[in-house]
Design an enzyme around this catalytic site. Sequence first.
Site, mmCIF file in Angstrom:
data_model
loop_
_atom_site.group_PDB
_atom_site.id
_atom_site.type_symbol
_atom_site.label_atom_id
_atom_site.label_comp_id
_atom_site.label_asym_id
_atom_site.label_seq_id
_atom_site.Cartn_x
_atom_site.Cartn_y
_atom_site.Cartn_z
ATOM 1 N NE ARG A 86 39.728 39.281 99.379
ATOM 2 C CZ ARG A 86 38.507 39.812 99.380
ATOM 3 N NH1 ARG A 86 38.082 40.529 98.364
ATOM 4 N NH2 ARG A 86 37.710 39.594 100.413
ATOM 5 C CE LYS A 115 63.114 36.317 98.397
ATOM 6 N NZ LYS A 115 64.386 36.146 99.132
ATOM 7 C CD GLU A 130 73.233 42.308 98.861
ATOM 8 O OE1 GLU A 130 73.233 41.172 98.366
ATOM 9 O OE2 GLU A 130 72.996 42.536 100.075
ATOM 10 C CE LYS A 163 66.431 39.472 93.264
ATOM 11 N NZ LYS A 163 66.184 40.185 94.478
ATOM 12 C CD GLU A 197 65.425 32.706 98.805
ATOM 13 O OE1 GLU A 197 65.110 33.846 98.473
ATOM 14 O OE2 GLU A 197 65.943 32.413 99.896
ATOM 15 N NE ARG A 224 64.299 35.421 94.511
ATOM 16 C CZ ARG A 224 63.169 36.091 94.405
ATOM 17 N NH1 ARG A 224 62.100 35.519 93.903
ATOM 18 N NH2 ARG A 224 63.080 37.351 94.795
ATOM 19 C CG ASN A 283 69.988 33.839 100.262
ATOM 20 O OD1 ASN A 283 69.655 35.012 100.171
ATOM 21 N ND2 ASN A 283 69.113 32.853 100.298
ATOM 22 C CG HIS A 291 72.891 37.304 102.151
ATOM 23 N ND1 HIS A 291 73.711 37.502 101.064
ATOM 24 C CD2 HIS A 291 72.072 38.388 102.202
ATOM 25 C CE1 HIS A 291 73.385 38.652 100.478
ATOM 26 N NE2 HIS A 291 72.398 39.212 101.152
ATOM 27 C CG HIS A 344 70.964 37.348 107.031
ATOM 28 N ND1 HIS A 344 70.443 36.458 106.129
ATOM 29 C CD2 HIS A 344 70.596 38.575 106.598
ATOM 30 C CE1 HIS A 344 69.797 37.114 105.178
ATOM 31 N NE2 HIS A 344 69.876 38.396 105.443
ATOM 32 C CG HIS A 357 72.131 43.775 104.299
ATOM 33 N ND1 HIS A 357 71.861 42.579 104.927
ATOM 34 C CD2 HIS A 357 72.062 43.518 102.965
ATOM 35 C CE1 HIS A 357 71.631 41.644 104.012
ATOM 36 N NE2 HIS A 357 71.746 42.197 102.818
HETATM 37 N N1 LIG Z 1 62.804 42.566 98.426
HETATM 38 C C1 LIG Z 1 64.019 42.128 98.237
HETATM 39 O O1 LIG Z 1 64.259 41.192 97.446
HETATM 40 C C2 LIG Z 1 65.154 42.771 98.981
HETATM 41 C C3 LIG Z 1 66.474 42.456 98.642
HETATM 42 C C4 LIG Z 1 67.503 43.121 99.315
HETATM 43 C C5 LIG Z 1 67.199 44.046 100.318
HETATM 44 N N2 LIG Z 1 65.903 44.305 100.625
HETATM 45 C C6 LIG Z 1 65.551 45.290 101.653
HETATM 46 O O2 LIG Z 1 66.014 46.565 101.217
HETATM 47 C C7 LIG Z 1 66.183 47.400 102.348
HETATM 48 C C8 LIG Z 1 67.445 48.207 102.211
HETATM 49 O O3 LIG Z 1 67.332 49.018 101.066
HETATM 50 P P1 LIG Z 1 68.319 50.256 100.804
HETATM 51 O O4 LIG Z 1 69.709 49.815 101.024
HETATM 52 O O5 LIG Z 1 67.929 50.844 99.525
HETATM 53 O O6 LIG Z 1 68.020 51.208 102.046
HETATM 54 P P2 LIG Z 1 66.963 52.385 102.313
HETATM 55 O O7 LIG Z 1 65.730 52.211 101.543
HETATM 56 O O8 LIG Z 1 66.873 52.475 103.779
HETATM 57 O O9 LIG Z 1 67.745 53.652 101.766
HETATM 58 C C9 LIG Z 1 68.930 54.055 102.432
HETATM 59 C C10 LIG Z 1 68.901 55.549 102.746
HETATM 60 O O10 LIG Z 1 69.155 56.248 101.541
HETATM 61 C C11 LIG Z 1 68.186 57.281 101.359
HETATM 62 N N3 LIG Z 1 68.073 57.426 99.914
HETATM 63 C C12 LIG Z 1 67.291 56.728 99.064
HETATM 64 N N4 LIG Z 1 67.545 57.112 97.806
HETATM 65 C C13 LIG Z 1 68.495 58.078 97.864
HETATM 66 C C14 LIG Z 1 69.177 58.854 96.899
HETATM 67 N N5 LIG Z 1 68.963 58.681 95.591
HETATM 68 N N6 LIG Z 1 70.093 59.759 97.326
HETATM 69 C C15 LIG Z 1 70.359 59.903 98.652
HETATM 70 N N7 LIG Z 1 69.749 59.200 99.620
HETATM 71 C C16 LIG Z 1 68.825 58.286 99.217
HETATM 72 C C17 LIG Z 1 66.956 56.767 102.077
HETATM 73 O O11 LIG Z 1 66.127 57.843 102.461
HETATM 74 C C18 LIG Z 1 67.566 56.045 103.273
HETATM 75 O O12 LIG Z 1 67.814 56.960 104.314
HETATM 76 C C19 LIG Z 1 66.176 46.486 103.571
HETATM 77 O O13 LIG Z 1 64.986 46.683 104.283
HETATM 78 C C20 LIG Z 1 66.218 45.076 102.981
HETATM 79 O O14 LIG Z 1 65.540 44.146 103.777
HETATM 80 C C21 LIG Z 1 64.875 43.687 99.974
#
Ligand SMILES: NC(=O)c1ccc[n+]([C@@H]2O[C@H](COP(=O)([O-])OP(=O)(O)OC[C@H]3O[C@@H](n4cnc5c(N)ncnc54)[C@H](O)[C@@H]3O)[C@@H](O)[C@H]2O)c1
Length: 369
Positions: A124, A146, A188, A230, A240, A244, A248, A251, A255, A268
């Site tokens: 939990r 999130k 972003e 942020k 949101e 917040r 977007n 987006h 999206h 993305h």
């Molecule tokens: N929670 C939130 O508020 C929020 C906001 C925006 C995006 N997201 C989510 O974030 C995700 C995307 O995150 P991301 O863009 O970090 O992608 P990711 O986590 O897929 O990382 C991208 C790639 O980079 C590699 N990588 C990570 N760190 C590295 C480094 N230092 N050097 C080299 N390679 C590295 C990873 O192994 C992966 O293959 C999506 O799933 C999206 O939905 C969440």
Amino acid sequence: MANHFERLSLRHSEGSTTILVGRDLLGQAQVPLTPWLEGRTVFAVTCPTVRRLHGSALEPLTAAAARLEVLEVPDGEEAKHLEVAGRLWTSMIEAGGKRDSRLIAFGGGTVGDLGGFVAGCFLRGIEYAQVPTTLLAQVDAAIGGKTAIDWGGTKNSVGLFHHPAMVISDVAFLETLPRDELRSALAEVVKTAVLLDPLLLESVESKLEDLLGGDSKALEPVVVATARAKARVVERDPLEGGDRKLLNFGHTLGHALESALSYRQLRHGDAVSYGMLFALRLAVNRGLEPAVARRCRQILRRFDLPSLPEVDRDRVLGAMARDKKNFEGGLTWILPVALGEGALVDDLNPGEVASELESFLADPWASDE
Ligand SMILES: NC(=O)c1ccc[n+]([C@@H]2O[C@H](COP(=O)([O-])OP(=O)(O)OC[C@H]3O[C@@H](n4cnc5c(N)ncnc54)[C@H](O)[C@@H]3O)[C@@H](O)[C@H]2O)c1
């Protein structure tokens, strides 16, 4: 000698999150991570690429924790699946995880979203820390509580709000990121700068080539400013319901483009860049000064985005209508009204959007002429 780092904080209903931005942070005595995991069973969730490139950064933590178990999940979006979460819960139970155990999400936004979700549900809810290793995660995903996995073919469709106790953003990790990842994440940053922080927009403008090249010295102040913007928005609107949603910007169309292209042909952040370009057109139609739109477009031009793949307008409109970010009431657009100021707009004429979209898809950059 201790390295300087920036300390921010985000107050929320569960308490507060400490956000640190600097370099070589995990081994530093002044970083509050060590006391937080002292004597605990600690689960470090990471992916193969991050473990290979930066796994040694976890070593200083093993001395403080009673036990540190490294749990590996797949790279990228494949990690955000219920089966992967289930495997982690099984390992954590088998390793004797308790209510006072800690989880560290060590990776990009995918590891962070999954790690937060797993921590939020385990017994939990246990405390966790984000140690983001991508630019996107340091400026956006790790901040704000999130968490989510993907379900039923829809991204982020199952999740919960669960804030990390701390976010430790070490900009040295960003030096190994490929240029495509940096460009996608900088979308972003631009999004945040246009609507919330004009000074940040100036920094991006003046240092764009260094930022796209992964220069961590140039990236550090940008991570600090974007994380701060942020955090302030999340404090004002944790769930949101209002402000917040400004995050977007770009987006609504972004999206829809990703979805219409089956999440395959466009990253993305690049989809968000195209989404911002389109929103700027709509904003100018509603009175945004054309010079402001031109300035934002010029920055996005310097991103050297991959061309927009051919995509059917009606598929894009259909995807927009289905987007879970919209409510039954209809589409909401986030449009700049001036630099540093945005508005939520839900009364755009669908006919105007459809015809503007038609010309946009034919030539996204046409308004530069
Ligand atoms: N929670 C939130 O508020 C929020 C906001 C925006 C995006 N997201 C989510 O974030 C995700 C995307 O995150 P991301 O863009 O970090 O992608 P990711 O986590 O897929 O990382 C991208 C790639 O980079 C590699 N990588 C990570 N760190 C590295 C480094 N230092 N050097 C080299 N390679 C590295 C990873 O192994 C992966 O293959 C999506 O799933 C999206 O939905 C969440």
